[in-house]
Design an enzyme around this catalytic site. Structure first.
Site, PDB file in Angstrom:
ATOM      1  N   SER A 117       0.871  -1.174   0.000  1.00 17.45           N
ATOM      2  CA  SER A 117       0.000   0.000   0.000  1.00 17.45           C
ATOM      3  C   SER A 117       0.903   1.216   0.000  1.00 17.45           C
ATOM      4  O   SER A 117       2.072   1.135   0.404  1.00 17.45           O
ATOM      5  CB  SER A 117      -0.858   0.004   1.265  1.00 17.45           C
ATOM      6  N   TYR A 119      -2.198  -1.293  11.087  1.00 22.47           N
ATOM      7  CA  TYR A 119      -2.274  -1.536   9.649  1.00 22.47           C
ATOM      8  C   TYR A 119      -0.993  -1.079   8.961  1.00 22.47           C
ATOM      9  O   TYR A 119      -0.392  -1.828   8.178  1.00 22.47           O
ATOM     10  CB  TYR A 119      -3.481  -0.802   9.053  1.00 22.47           C
TER      11      TYR A 119
END
Length: 277
Positions: A134, A147
Site C-alpha cells: 500500500s 495496519y
C-alpha cells in the site's frame, strides 16, 4: 505447444484480487483464485478462473492449495499476495489479539505462502512474487498504526527477499495502491469504531471513520483495475520495476512524504481527515 503460465492470486473474491485474476486470465495465464469462501468465486470461475479454498492464516490450507496447483499444472510462475484487510484504531485501544491477527493476515500469511511457493520457482529458476502492500507502507495516517505496521513490514521483507532470490531467476515486485474503490474503507472504519468509539480517542475515531465512508472520498478513489494493470505490467516485463505505485493519491503522497518534515506531514494528514492540527 507452449504450456500456459500459472498464477495464484490470494484475496481473489473481490476488489483488487478479482480484478487482478481477470487481468492475468486475459494475458493467457492459468489463474487460481484463492479465498476463504469459494462461494464468492463462482462468478470468476465462469470466466475461466480456478477457485481455490485457502486461508492465509492456515498453513495446511496453503500447502494443499499449492500442491493442487502443481499437480494440475506442473508449475507456479506468479504468486500475488493480495489477501489483507485494514484494522484501524488507536494504538492504545486495539486489543493485542486483533493486532496479531492483522499481522497474521497481512504479513505472516503472505510470507508463509511465499515460502511454500519458492521451492517450485527455484526448481524452474524463474518466477515472480508480487506483494500488494500500500502507499500505507511508506506513509502514516491517524489511528492506522497496526495496519501501517504490517505494510511497512511487508515492504522491508520484500526488499530482503528480492536480493535473496535474484540468483535463482526470481523477481520480487511490490505494488503500492493508493485509494482504491473496494470494501477496504468500510471494513477499516468498522474496526476503528469497534476499537476506539466511546473512549479517549472517540473524537478522532469519529472523524476518521466519517472520512473513510464519505461519498466525496469514494468518488475520488480509483477502480481496482488500475492495480490489475500494474500487476500485468510487472509479470510480463523482462525486467520489472521493484515497485509500482498507482491509484488515487499514491504518487503525490509518496513524493510529499519524501520531502516534508515529519510534523508538516502529520499536519497535512490530520487536516485531510478533519482532525485538529
Amino acid at each position: 505447444m507452449t504450456t500456459p503460465k500459472t498464477a495464484l492470486v490470494t484475496g481473489a473474491s473481490s476488489g483488487i484480487g478479482e480484478a487482478t485474476a481477470l487481468k492475468l486470465i486475459s494475458l493467457g495465464y492459468t489463474v487460481y483464485g484463492a479465498a476463504r469462501r469459494t462461494d464468492r468465486l463462482h462468478k470468476l470461475a465462469e470466466r475461466g478462473m480456478r477457485p481455490l479454498a485457502m486461508d492465509v492464516t492456515d498453513d495446511e490450507s496453503m500447502r494443499r492449495g499449492v500442491d493442487r496447483i502443481v499437480s494440475e499444472t506442473g508449475r507456479i510462475d506468479v504468486v500475488v499476495n493480495n489477501a489483507g484487510y485494514g484494522s484501524y484504531g488507536a494504538l492504545e485501544d486495539v486489543p493485542q489479539e486483533e493486532a496479531r491477527r492483522q499481522f497474521d493476515v497481512n504479513v505472516f500469511g503472505a510470507v508463509r505462502l511465499t515460502q511454500i511457493v519458492l521451492p517450485h520457482m527455484r526448481a524452474r529458476r524463474s518466477g515472480t512474487v508480487v506483494n500488494v502492500t500500500s502507499m500505507g507502507g511508506k506513509i502514516h495516517t491517524p489511528l492506522g498504526g497496526w495496519y501501517h505496521g504490517t505494510k511497512f513490514a511487508l515492504e522491508a521483507l520484500s526488499d530482503c527477499l528480492r536480493m535473496e532470490v535474484k540468483p535463482f531467476g526470481i523477481d520480487v515486485v511490490v505494488i503500492e495502491p493508493g485509494g482504491i474503490r473496494t470494501e477496504w474503507s468500510g471494513i477499516a472504519a468498522d474496526h476503528l469504531e469497534k476499537s476506539s468509539a466511546g473512549g479517549a480517542y472517540s473524537g478522532q475515531a469519529e472523524a476518521v471513520a466519517a472520512s473513510m465512508r464519505s461519498e466525496a472520498m469514494a468518488k475520488r478513489m480509483s477502480p481496482p483495475t488500475v492495480i490489475a494493470e500494474a500487476v500485468g505490467k510487472a509479470v510480463t516485463a523482462r525486467r520489472p520495476r521493484t515497485r509500482y505505485a498507482t491509484g488515487f493519491g499514491a504518487r503525490p503522497l509518496l513524493a510529499l512524504r519524501r520531502v516534508l518534515p515529519d510534523r508538516a506531514f502529520d499536519a497535512m494528514m490530520a487536516r485531510s481527515v478533519g482532525l485538529p492540527r
